[in-house]
Write a protein that holds these residues in place. Sequence first.
Motif, PDB file in Angstrom:
ATOM      1  N   TYR A 119      -3.008  -0.352 -35.731  1.00 32.33           N
ATOM      2  CA  TYR A 119      -2.665   1.059 -36.432  1.00 32.33           C
ATOM      3  C   TYR A 119      -1.240   1.439 -36.156  1.00 32.33           C
ATOM      4  O   TYR A 119      -1.038   1.644 -34.832  1.00 32.33           O
ATOM      5  N   HIS A 122       1.983   6.281 -35.439  1.00 33.00           N
ATOM      6  CA  HIS A 122       1.671   7.810 -36.286  1.00 33.00           C
ATOM      7  C   HIS A 122       1.362   8.975 -35.181  1.00 33.00           C
ATOM      8  O   HIS A 122       1.300   8.609 -33.915  1.00 33.00           O
ATOM      9  N   ASP A 124      -1.204  12.208 -35.078  1.00 32.89           N
ATOM     10  CA  ASP A 124      -2.603  12.613 -35.480  1.00 32.89           C
ATOM     11  C   ASP A 124      -2.539  13.918 -36.165  1.00 32.89           C
ATOM     12  O   ASP A 124      -3.562  14.301 -36.984  1.00 32.89           O
ATOM     13  N   HIS A 181       1.690   7.436 -31.496  1.00 33.39           N
ATOM     14  CA  HIS A 181       1.021   6.326 -31.007  1.00 33.39           C
ATOM     15  C   HIS A 181       0.592   5.322 -31.669  1.00 33.39           C
ATOM     16  O   HIS A 181       0.676   5.495 -32.883  1.00 33.39           O
TER      17      HIS A 181
END
Length: 205
Positions: A119, A122, A124, A181
Motif C-alpha cells: 500500500y 498515503h 488516511d 504511511h
Amino acid sequence: MQQSQKMLEKIIAELQQQGWSVQKNFIPADLVKQLNETLQSLRQQGKLQQAGIGRRADYHIEQSIRSDQISWFEDELNPAQRQYMEQMEQLKQAVNQHFFLGLFELEVHFALYAPSAYYKRHLDQHRDQDTRQLTIITYLNENWLAEDGGALQLYLPGEQTIKVLPEAGTFVCFFSAEYEHEVLPAKRERASLTGWFRKRPELPL
Ligand code: OGA
Ligand code: MN
C-alpha cells in the motif's frame, strides 16, 4: 494496576508527546489467534474483497496504489471480534478524555496482503472529509522477522521515518490527518486489522 491499563496510559502519553504510538503485545496472544482464525474462515467463505481507495463517488480499485484484500467488521461479530472492539472502546474513552476529539464510531477491517502486495504512501483522511481522526492497526502475524519485509513505514516531520514490523500483538495508532504511511512489500502473507475512530461529521450551516 493491570498491564493493559498501563499500556493504555503509555499510548495516551505517546499520542500527546509525538502523535503516534507503537505497543508490542497490546493485544493478547489468544485473541490474536482467534482473530486469525476468523480471518481464515472469512477467506474460505470468499468474503475477502479487493481493497479500493477514495470514498463514495471517488471510490475505485487502484492496484498501483494498494493490492491488499479486506473484509469489514459488519453487524454479526463473533466473540473474538467483540472482544477486540471492547478493548478499542476503552482506548476510545481514554483518548476522548485526554484529547476532546469527540470520537464516537470505530470502523474496522481485516486486511490480507499476499506476498509482495503493498500500500503506497498515503494519508488516511479523505480529501473532502475529516471524520477519520485516529488510525489504529493491529498485526496478526506470528514469528515475523525483519527479513520478511512488510514493515509499516511512518513518515514523521522532516522526512524522518520509522518502520514497524507487523508482528502478532503489535498495535500502532496515530492521528490520521498528520502521518503519511506506507506498507512495504513482504516475502510472506501479512495480516492486519486496520481501523479508524471517527468523529461526527459537521452539520452544514
Ligand atoms: C491502511 C493502512 C497499514 C497496515 O489500511 O490504510 O495503511 O500496516 N494499513 O496494514
Ligand atoms: Mn493507511
